[in-house]
Design a protein around this motif. Structure first.
Motif, PDB file in Angstrom:
ATOM      1  N   LEU A 123       0.874  -1.161   0.000  1.00  0.00           N
ATOM      2  CA  LEU A 123       0.000   0.000   0.000  1.00  0.00           C
ATOM      3  C   LEU A 123       0.915   1.215   0.000  1.00  0.00           C
ATOM      4  O   LEU A 123       1.846   1.288   0.807  1.00  0.00           O
ATOM      5  N   THR A 124       0.697   2.142  -0.925  1.00  0.00           N
ATOM      6  CA  THR A 124       1.541   3.329  -1.017  1.00  0.00           C
ATOM      7  C   THR A 124       0.716   4.559  -0.695  1.00  0.00           C
ATOM      8  O   THR A 124      -0.296   4.831  -1.343  1.00  0.00           O
ATOM      9  N   TYR A 125       1.147   5.274   0.340  1.00  0.00           N
ATOM     10  CA  TYR A 125       0.537   6.539   0.727  1.00  0.00           C
ATOM     11  C   TYR A 125       1.338   7.670   0.105  1.00  0.00           C
ATOM     12  O   TYR A 125       2.564   7.629   0.102  1.00  0.00           O
ATOM     13  N   ASN A 126       0.649   8.678  -0.392  1.00  0.00           N
ATOM     14  CA  ASN A 126       1.317   9.866  -0.909  1.00  0.00           C
ATOM     15  C   ASN A 126       0.922  11.059  -0.045  1.00  0.00           C
ATOM     16  O   ASN A 126      -0.255  11.253   0.252  1.00  0.00           O
TER      17      ASN A 126
ATOM     18  N   LEU B 203      10.413   4.507   1.777  1.00  0.00           N
ATOM     19  CA  LEU B 203      10.212   5.800   1.148  1.00  0.00           C
ATOM     20  C   LEU B 203      10.788   5.734  -0.257  1.00  0.00           C
ATOM     21  O   LEU B 203      11.962   5.419  -0.440  1.00  0.00           O
ATOM     22  N   GLN B 204       9.944   6.013  -1.242  1.00  0.00           N
ATOM     23  CA  GLN B 204      10.395   5.933  -2.626  1.00  0.00           C
ATOM     24  C   GLN B 204      11.206   7.185  -2.978  1.00  0.00           C
ATOM     25  O   GLN B 204      10.820   8.301  -2.639  1.00  0.00           O
ATOM     26  N   VAL B 205      12.334   6.974  -3.619  1.00  0.00           N
ATOM     27  CA  VAL B 205      13.221   8.058  -4.025  1.00  0.00           C
ATOM     28  C   VAL B 205      13.436   7.992  -5.527  1.00  0.00           C
ATOM     29  O   VAL B 205      13.223   6.950  -6.124  1.00  0.00           O
ATOM     30  N   PRO B 206      13.828   9.055  -6.185  1.00  0.00           N
ATOM     31  CA  PRO B 206      14.215  10.347  -5.636  1.00  0.00           C
ATOM     32  C   PRO B 206      12.988  11.161  -5.246  1.00  0.00           C
ATOM     33  O   PRO B 206      11.873  10.909  -5.693  1.00  0.00           O
TER      34      PRO B 206
ATOM     35  N   ALA C 186       7.430  18.886  -0.713  1.00  0.00           N
ATOM     36  CA  ALA C 186       7.832  17.675  -1.441  1.00  0.00           C
ATOM     37  C   ALA C 186       6.709  16.664  -1.332  1.00  0.00           C
ATOM     38  O   ALA C 186       5.968  16.647  -0.341  1.00  0.00           O
ATOM     39  N   THR C 187       6.578  15.830  -2.332  1.00  0.00           N
ATOM     40  CA  THR C 187       5.613  14.740  -2.271  1.00  0.00           C
ATOM     41  C   THR C 187       6.366  13.481  -1.887  1.00  0.00           C
ATOM     42  O   THR C 187       7.299  13.070  -2.584  1.00  0.00           O
ATOM     43  N   LEU C 188       5.971  12.903  -0.747  1.00  0.00           N
ATOM     44  CA  LEU C 188       6.590  11.668  -0.281  1.00  0.00           C
ATOM     45  C   LEU C 188       5.659  10.506  -0.577  1.00  0.00           C
ATOM     46  O   LEU C 188       4.466  10.557  -0.251  1.00  0.00           O
ATOM     47  N   SER C 189       6.187   9.481  -1.200  1.00  0.00           N
ATOM     48  CA  SER C 189       5.456   8.242  -1.453  1.00  0.00           C
ATOM     49  C   SER C 189       6.011   7.194  -0.503  1.00  0.00           C
ATOM     50  O   SER C 189       7.171   6.794  -0.615  1.00  0.00           O
ATOM     51  N   ILE C 190       5.169   6.783   0.432  1.00  0.00           N
ATOM     52  CA  ILE C 190       5.586   5.868   1.491  1.00  0.00           C
ATOM     53  C   ILE C 190       4.892   4.537   1.281  1.00  0.00           C
ATOM     54  O   ILE C 190       3.662   4.443   1.338  1.00  0.00           O
TER      55      ILE C 190
END
Length: 178
Positions: free
Chosen positions: A59-62, A135-138, A157-161
């Motif tokens: 599950l990816t939260y943004n 945490l998805q990078v970059p 910044a948008t973090l996709s966790i």
């Protein structure tokens, strides 16, 4: 499973433990009444929920994450290659951009680049393992300045966790289809 509430709780813990962040808020950014926030609330870590993606096993939260401060109105002197410049707006904005970007990096580091096991993302009961949260990078960061009664400046910044998602019908509160 790590829930939406758990992730917001991690941001809140990071904000409380960081020496430069004075308050944490979450919700839709356009619903915030900036006028009601006092000077003691700044620097603010603000987390705005984005979309969530459910996939097999994950599950990816943004989240749109903002680190923001009021621009300092004190007159300052900035060194340049050709001398010194007195420009309070430019000085305040440059300092605020610099400080808030460093704080945003600190928040990101708690999720991704912590080398030691002292990250606040790992809660006091050690229930979360490093592999539980990815945490998805970059991560692209963008500066902003918004004019209210004060000049609000910082970075977003948008973090996709990404977290584990068992996708199990056993956990659903539904009568089985036997």
């Amino acid at each position: 499973m790590i829930t939406f509430r758990n992730i917001l709780g991690l941001f809140n813990v990071i904000a409380k433990q960081h020496f430069q962040i004075n308050s944490f808020h979450s919700g839709e950014m356009d619903e915030v009444d900036i006028e009601k926030l006092g000077a003691e609330d700044y620097i603010i870590l603000y987390v705005e929920p984005g979309n969530a993606s459910i996939n097999t096993g994950s599950l990816t939260y943004n989240f749109n994450v903002f680190v923001m401060d009021m621009v300092n109105d004190e007159v300052g002197t900035m060194a340049t290659p050709r001398g010194f410049v007195n420009d309070k707006n430019k000085i305040g904005r440059i300092s605020t951009y610099s400080e808030t970007l460093q704080i945003l990096q600190d928040v990101i580091n708690e999720f991704k680049q912590n080398v030691y096991s002292t990250s606040w993302v790992k809660n006091p009961q050690n229930k979360l393992l490093p592999s539980d949260i990815v945490l998805q990078v970059p991560i692209n960061c963008e500066p902003f300045t918004a004019r209210f009664n004060n000049i609000l400046t910082g970075w977003t910044a948008t973090l996709s966790i990404e977290v584990n998602n068992t996708n199990s019908l056993c956990d659903s509160p539904i009568d089985p289809n036997d």
